[in-house]
Write a protein that holds these residues in place. Structure first.
Motif: not given
Length: 345
Positions: A48, A51-52, A55-56, A59, A82-83, A86, A99, A108
């Motif tokens: 997980d 995965t973050l 995704r970053c 993006e 993504s959570e 940022h 976002r 998270t």
């Protein structure tokens, strides 16, 4: 970013895209390796965390593409962001942006990802996060106290609504005759989604129904059971899918089904998609804030969360009118766009 696809990436800046793809592959491998509960909790969470990062990077690639293709755009928006990470997404992408964070998972970030976020914290000032509910906004504020954020409902008009030609093509793609009823079920089957109620409702069908399912992960045993139901014709599109395929799924449907367990205090990105694409909704009343916004809308049919009998009735009585264009952004959101319309130094 509306309309973005991997095939439109910035050819001059491919590194973020390829790194994101590599990280996503590592995450998938890790999920297979560490899925057993015999592994320590830290190792179970490792995919997980990867995965973050993936995704970053993805993006950031999209933001670079937006910066290159539309340098004079009033705003760049990531509709389902993504959570985490940022600021890193803003710095790597070199682009201020809005976002839409539709959920904030508890705990998270583990240590490594949390340190990455701290290293890129000054990039958070180039971001405006928009949360759909006060509950999600409070979670964002607790996890990211330096991140500029507002609570705003997901009502985004990006100019990419489904066309009549796409609707005709959607039915043809799945070989569904025009008069027959079609509902789509989009997105991975995560724990907060109420697949059990959907399962029970489908066994009670009194009239024929087409169900188009796409997402990842799915439960193959449940899908096989649905395939055997006499009143249901199942169409499965394994995910993840591209934006063009997802639009085809929505275009084929008379309504999109969103079922959550009671008390899930977040607005689904699927609700946002339906509003911006012009797709009617069948949605559970799991979140009072979301329910209050949708009640009375001719294109949204609400049913009690966890009630399969009510859901069966809703499936037979899907709304036929389509959403109007979402309301214009409130002045404070337009001000956010103006404040972000500057390059990252």
């Amino acid at each position: 970013m509306p309309g973005w696809s991997p095939h439109r990436q910035d050819a001059g800046q491919p590194s973020c895209w390829h790194a994101g793809r590599a990280a996503a592959g590592l995450s998938a491998a890790g999920q297979r390796i560490f899925r057993s509960r015999r592994w320590p909790r830290l190792l179970q969470r490792l995919p997980d965390q990867v995965t973050l990062v993936a995704r970053c990077l993805t993006e950031a690639s999209a933001l670079r593409t937006a910066r290159r293709l539309q340098p004079a755009a009033d705003a760049v928006v990531i509709l389902t962001a993504s959570e985490a990470l940022h600021g890193a997404a803003a710095l790597l992408g070199g682009q201020p942006h809005l976002r839409f964070v539709h959920e904030q998972v508890v705990a998270t970030e583990d240590t490594a990802v949390r340190w990455l976020g701290r290293l890129a914290r000054h990039g958070e000032q180039q971001v405006m996060a928009l949360a759909p509910t006060r509950a999600v906004g409070g979670q964002l504020a607790a996890s990211f106290p330096h991140l500029p954020a507002l609570v705003a409902a997901f009502a985004v008009d990006d100019g990419w609504r489904l066309t009549d030609a796409e609707r005709d093509g959607g039915g043809a793609a799945f070989d569904i005759p025009a008069p027959e009823a079609v509902v789509c079920l989009v997105g991975g089957w995560w724990s907060y989604k109420d697949i059990e109620t959907i399962d029970a409702a489908l066994t009670r069908l009194k009239e024929p129904l087409h169900l188009v399912v796409t997402g990842h992960p799915l439960n193959e045993q449940v899908l096989q059971r649905w395939q055997a139901l006499p009143g249901l014709r199942l169409h499965t599109v394994p995910g993840p899918v591209t934006d063009s395929v997802l639009r085809l799924v929505y275009a084929a449907a008379d309504a999109a089904l969103v079922a959550r367990r009671p008390g899930v205090a977040k607005e689904s990105g699927l609700v946002m998609d339906a509003a911006r694409l012009g797709v009617p909704l069948i949605v559970s009343d799991h979140d009072p804030a979301l329910t209050s916004r949708l009640r009375g809308r001719p294109w949204a049919l609400l049913f009690p969360a966890g009630d399969p009998v009510a859901l069966t009735d809703a499936l037979h009585d899907a709304p036929v009118s389509r959403p109007n264009s979402p309301a214009p952004s409130p002045p404070r959101c337009r001000a956010c766009v103006q404040s972000l319309n500057r390059p990252i130094s």
